[in-house]
Scaffold this active site. Structure first.
Site: not given
Ligand code: G3P
Length: 218
Positions: A87
């Site tokens: 990633k």
């Molecule tokens: O996959 C991306 C993710 O981990 C971010 O999610 O909820 O932190 O915006 P969030």
């Protein structure tokens, strides 16, 4: 549509795997920290533990932000297990590293994507997955779903094979709307997957079926 779970929590990964609908896992440094996984060796071991639970792709994020560092770190991650996807952040050196890894047969996930132009660059660099962050756009009053729609159109126009991995999914409606638009993959918390199960009419219907069976068989 593939379902990935976005967590580094092994119990939640196991639960999703046991449900039989899990196609992979995404992680990031924040999710690792949330589980208290710190130190390079522990982090690498944790990726292997995750790979041993699931059958599909497991995204492991590089920390380096320069090309050489990303190549070194990404290769170390890729060598851990055949399920690892490297990633990479959507920055200039991330795009260069993506091209390097795709030319060398290593799967990649370009993350922190917030615009169609960034997604186009990721596809041109041969990314296996591109991760537009739906929820974080919604958080700032910008239509995250619209971004997924635009990327879908652009990729379909040219037949790019990069899979659209809708990320930063927060709830079931994000999942359903991404499925309508044609995102290839969604990654979200366990609740965004198990939440799809629920409907009150299912519970009422089952209760009635069981009660009627009991009446006829007692
Ligand atoms: O996959 C991306 C993710 O981990 C971010 O999610 O909820 O932190 O915006 P969030």
């Amino acid at each position: 549509m593939k379902f990935f779970i976005d967590t580094a929590n092994l119990d939640q990964i196991k639960e999703a795997q046991e449900l039989g609908v899990l196609d992979g896992v995404t992680t990031n440094p924040s999710l690792m920290a949330k589980e208290g996984i710190t130190g390079r060796d522990n982090i690498l071991k944790h990726y292997v533990d995750i790979c041993n639970i699931v059958d599909g792709d497991v995204s492991a994020e590089v920390i380096a932000t320069d090309f050489e560092g990303m190549i070194k770190e990404g290769q170390e991650l890729a060598d851990l297990h055949e399920q690892i996807v490297v990633k990479l952040p959507m920055i200039k050196d991330g795009v260069k590293a993506c091209k390097y890894f795709s030319d060398n047969g290593v799967k990649t996930n370009v993350t922190l994507v917030f615009s169609p132009g960034q997604a186009l660059l990721a596809a041109k660099a041969g990314a296996t997955y591109v991760s537009p962050f739906l929820g974080r756009l919604d958080d700032i009053s910008t239509d995250g779903l619209n971004l997924i729609e635009e990327i879908r159109m652009i990729y379909d126009n040219y037949g790019y094979e990069t899979e659209i991995l809708a990320a930063s999914i927060r709830h079931t409606m994000h999942v359903i709307n991404c499925a309508k638009i044609g995102a290839d993959v969604m990654t979200g918390p366990l609740s965004s997957i198990t939440g799809l199960l629920s409907h009150p009419l299912t519970d009422i219907g089952l209760e009635k079926f069981l009660a009627d069976y009991k009446k006829g068989n007692s």
